[in-house]
Design a protein around this motif. Structure first.
Motif, mmCIF file in Angstrom:
data_model
loop_
_atom_site.group_PDB
_atom_site.id
_atom_site.type_symbol
_atom_site.label_atom_id
_atom_site.label_comp_id
_atom_site.label_asym_id
_atom_site.label_seq_id
_atom_site.Cartn_x
_atom_site.Cartn_y
_atom_site.Cartn_z
ATOM 1 N N GLY A 26 0.819 -1.216 0.000
ATOM 2 C CA GLY A 26 0.000 0.000 0.000
ATOM 3 C C GLY A 26 0.846 1.256 0.000
ATOM 4 N N VAL A 27 1.879 1.279 0.859
ATOM 5 C CA VAL A 27 2.770 2.432 0.907
ATOM 6 C C VAL A 27 3.549 2.564 -0.399
ATOM 7 C CG1 VAL A 27 4.768 3.444 2.072
ATOM 8 C CG2 VAL A 27 2.974 2.344 3.413
ATOM 9 N N GLY A 28 4.031 1.411 -0.908
ATOM 10 C CA GLY A 28 4.796 1.434 -2.167
ATOM 11 C C GLY A 28 3.954 1.919 -3.329
ATOM 12 N N TRP A 29 2.727 1.428 -3.430
ATOM 13 C CA TRP A 29 1.845 1.847 -4.519
ATOM 14 C C TRP A 29 1.496 3.326 -4.403
ATOM 15 C CZ3 TRP A 29 0.411 0.677 -9.160
ATOM 16 C CH2 TRP A 29 -0.724 1.278 -9.711
ATOM 17 N N GLY A 30 1.245 3.780 -3.170
ATOM 18 C CA GLY A 30 0.958 5.202 -2.980
ATOM 19 C C GLY A 30 2.127 6.073 -3.388
ATOM 20 N N THR A 31 3.349 5.670 -3.013
ATOM 21 C CA THR A 31 4.532 6.426 -3.411
ATOM 22 C C THR A 31 4.722 6.407 -4.919
ATOM 23 O OG1 THR A 31 5.564 5.805 -1.314
ATOM 24 C CG2 THR A 31 7.012 6.694 -3.032
ATOM 25 N N PHE A 32 4.505 5.245 -5.509
ATOM 26 C CA PHE A 32 4.594 5.094 -6.968
ATOM 27 C C PHE A 32 3.646 6.072 -7.659
ATOM 28 C CE2 PHE A 32 2.861 3.008 -10.797
ATOM 29 C CZ PHE A 32 4.018 2.859 -11.542
ATOM 30 N N ALA A 33 2.408 6.146 -7.143
ATOM 31 C CA ALA A 33 1.417 7.052 -7.727
ATOM 32 C C ALA A 33 1.830 8.508 -7.559
ATOM 33 C CB ALA A 33 0.052 6.808 -7.083
ATOM 34 N N VAL A 34 2.335 8.867 -6.372
ATOM 35 C CA VAL A 34 2.754 10.245 -6.121
ATOM 36 C C VAL A 34 3.877 10.647 -7.069
ATOM 37 C CG1 VAL A 34 3.914 11.751 -4.467
ATOM 38 C CG2 VAL A 34 2.019 10.339 -3.716
ATOM 39 N N VAL A 35 4.886 9.785 -7.199
ATOM 40 C CA VAL A 35 6.045 10.109 -8.038
ATOM 41 C C VAL A 35 5.621 10.277 -9.494
ATOM 42 C CG1 VAL A 35 8.243 9.257 -8.936
ATOM 43 C CG2 VAL A 35 7.710 9.025 -6.515
ATOM 44 N N LEU A 36 4.823 9.338 -10.003
ATOM 45 C CA LEU A 36 4.417 9.425 -11.410
ATOM 46 C C LEU A 36 3.531 10.633 -11.659
ATOM 47 C CD1 LEU A 36 3.730 5.810 -12.711
ATOM 48 C CD2 LEU A 36 5.750 7.217 -12.956
ATOM 49 N N LEU A 37 2.596 10.901 -10.760
ATOM 50 C CA LEU A 37 1.712 12.051 -10.948
ATOM 51 C C LEU A 37 2.504 13.358 -10.940
ATOM 52 C CD1 LEU A 37 -1.372 11.083 -8.732
ATOM 53 C CD2 LEU A 37 -1.350 11.355 -11.211
ATOM 54 N N LEU A 38 3.427 13.487 -9.986
ATOM 55 C CA LEU A 38 4.220 14.714 -9.928
ATOM 56 C C LEU A 38 5.180 14.823 -11.109
ATOM 57 C CD1 LEU A 38 5.080 14.937 -6.108
ATOM 58 C CD2 LEU A 38 3.426 16.294 -7.386
ATOM 59 N N ALA A 39 5.764 13.688 -11.527
ATOM 60 C CA ALA A 39 6.699 13.712 -12.658
ATOM 61 C C ALA A 39 5.988 14.118 -13.944
ATOM 62 C CB ALA A 39 7.362 12.344 -12.819
ATOM 63 N N PHE A 40 4.822 13.500 -14.200
ATOM 64 C CA PHE A 40 4.083 13.838 -15.415
ATOM 65 C C PHE A 40 3.471 15.232 -15.315
ATOM 66 C CE2 PHE A 40 4.371 9.367 -16.472
ATOM 67 C CZ PHE A 40 4.378 9.378 -17.855
ATOM 68 N N GLY A 41 3.008 15.609 -14.126
ATOM 69 C CA GLY A 41 2.427 16.938 -13.963
ATOM 70 C C GLY A 41 3.447 18.039 -14.211
ATOM 71 N N SER A 42 4.655 17.884 -13.641
ATOM 72 C CA SER A 42 5.688 18.899 -13.854
ATOM 73 C C SER A 42 6.168 18.902 -15.303
ATOM 74 C CB SER A 42 6.867 18.654 -12.908
ATOM 75 O OG SER A 42 7.446 17.379 -13.122
ATOM 76 N N ALA A 43 6.184 17.713 -15.949
ATOM 77 C CA ALA A 43 6.591 17.644 -17.357
ATOM 78 C C ALA A 43 5.584 18.356 -18.254
ATOM 79 C CB ALA A 43 6.738 16.184 -17.792
ATOM 80 N N VAL A 44 4.303 18.134 -17.984
ATOM 81 C CA VAL A 44 3.262 18.812 -18.768
ATOM 82 C C VAL A 44 3.354 20.322 -18.565
ATOM 83 C CG1 VAL A 44 0.765 19.156 -18.983
ATOM 84 C CG2 VAL A 44 1.683 16.844 -18.817
ATOM 85 N N GLY A 45 3.608 20.743 -17.324
ATOM 86 C CA GLY A 45 3.743 22.164 -17.050
ATOM 87 C C GLY A 45 4.921 22.784 -17.789
#
Length: 408
Positions: A26-45
């Protein structure tokens, strides 16, 4: 002491293998989601800002329109016509303007050999290219001599170059604009931009000296003009001064907003930046909720551990251990579980970002990567979740009554 801490931690985790595995996942999946969302969000920005700044940066656009207010005995409904000389004088007179430029714009037929296209032709000043980021990738851009001598030279956008010349070298070749010969002196460096405020995007345009444009096609009045304030924060004040000065020269009221339509690109850029900051914060919050589910699992397993080790806690307190030591022990164990699971999720996200086909998506979403901002944000979120999930079990352990614990 550190060895004892980790020995107790792994002992407690082995007692509940299924619960431990689910918690770590659960912790690993949550971290995985946070990293990908922030990485793609900052890339789109970043990609969107790059496209946005492809039009230019820190400038104001103005289009002469028609009056809606009477002015000094003149009726409303008159077309506002500005000559290059009027724009130049305003740029020289109004304080706070770094650079002023203007353009003539129309759609013209452009031909080379058997290729024939209908694209935007822009008659420009030299400063226009600097403000609008029109950079020559091959050859050169227009210069003051081209303007002064009304030379029949042109700079081509990269896409119109491909359409006309395909694989051939374009510089020094002759093209025909409405049947008139022009020598290609440069090809614009490829750039991306969200839009264009008049005509086609720059990559589809042909740029020629404004003096040549006016002489050949008979246009006396500019299509639009742009200027860069020395201080972007003072753009509203400078816009007001430009309206007043041009109003006196061209005969319209400075209060008549429709006479001169103005688009403050500096304000739009600021709003654009704020939007993507809010967008990335939103993605971080969504990812944090996913990670919070893992944090609940950590709190749950640590409550079970506290229950199982109640007698051990009672003994420690009975022989003189301070409650803050007990609190720190269980709090550190909770934090260690969160950081360990987060580390696994972080590594998995980094692996995914390395194997995705970047070349196929970078034009649309940029290049997602774990930059320092993404890393720091992820660590802060992990620490926050770790603190929240570990605080309650640790406080329960520290508040244990030694006498009651020894009776169990």
């Amino acid at each position: 002491m550190i060895f004892t801490f980790f020995r107790n931690l792994f002992r407690d985790l082995r007692r509940q293998p299924l619960r431990t595995a689910m918690t770590l996942s659960g912790v690993g999946w949550g971290t995985f989601a946070v990293v990908l969302l922030l990485a793609f969000g900052s890339a789109v920005g970043r990609q969107s800002m790059k496209e946005f700044r492809g039009v230019g940066q820190g400038f104001v656009i103005a289009f002469p329109a028609s009056t809606t207010l009477p002015y000094q005995g003149l009726p409303k409904g008159r077309l506002v016509r500005l000559t290059p000389e009027q724009v130049i004088l305003t740029g020289q007179k109004v304080p706070g303007i770094r650079r002023m430029a203007f353009e003539f714009t129309s759609t013209r037929r452009i031909r080379y050999s058997r290729e024939d296209v209908l694209n935007t032709v822009r008659g420009l000043t030299v400063e226009y290219g600097d403000i609008r980021n029109i950079i020559a990738g091959q050859g050169r851009y227009l210069n003051d001599t081209d303007i002064a001598l009304k030379r029949r030279v042109c700079v081509l956008g990269n896409t119109v170059t491909e359409n006309l010349f395909h694989k051939e070298e374009a510089v020094s070749r002759t093209i025909f604009i409405e049947g008139l010969p022009f020598t290609v002196v440069g090809v614009m460096k490829k750039k991306i931009q969200t839009s264009n405020f008049s005509g086609q995007r720059d990559e589809h345009c042909v740029f020629i000296p404004w003096t040549t444009y006016s002489a050949l096609f008979g246009d006396k009045y500019v299509s639009s003009f742009i200027f860069q304030p020395e201080n972007p924060a003072a753009s509203k004040r400078i816009i007001r001064l430009v309206r007043e000065d041009l109003g006196n020269r061209a005969g319209f009221s400075p209060d008549d907003k429709d006479a001169l339509f103005v688009w403050d690109w500096t304000e739009f850029e600021k709003s654009f930046s704020i939007f993507f900051l809010a967008f990335n914060i939103f993605l971080g919050v969504i990812g944090s909720f996913t990670l919070l589910v893992g944090g609940v699992g950590v709190a749950s397993i640590m409550l079970v551990v506290v229950e199982e080790r109640t007698k051990e806690i009672g003994i420690k307190l009975a022989v003189g251990a301070k409650r803050r030591h007990v609190l720190w022990q269980f709090f550190a164990e909770s934090l260690a579980i969160v950081l360990f699971g987060g580390g696994l999720g972080f590594l998995f996200a980094a692996l995914v970002l390395r194997v995705i086909p970047i070349e196929k998506i970078k034009e649309y979403v940029g290049i997602p990567e774990i930059n320092p901002a993404v890393g720091v944000a992820t660590i802060l979120i992990l620490l926050t979740i770790g603190i929240i999930s570990g605080l309650m079990p640790a406080r329960r352990a520290a508040s244990t009554n030694p006498i009651e614990a020894l009776r169990k």
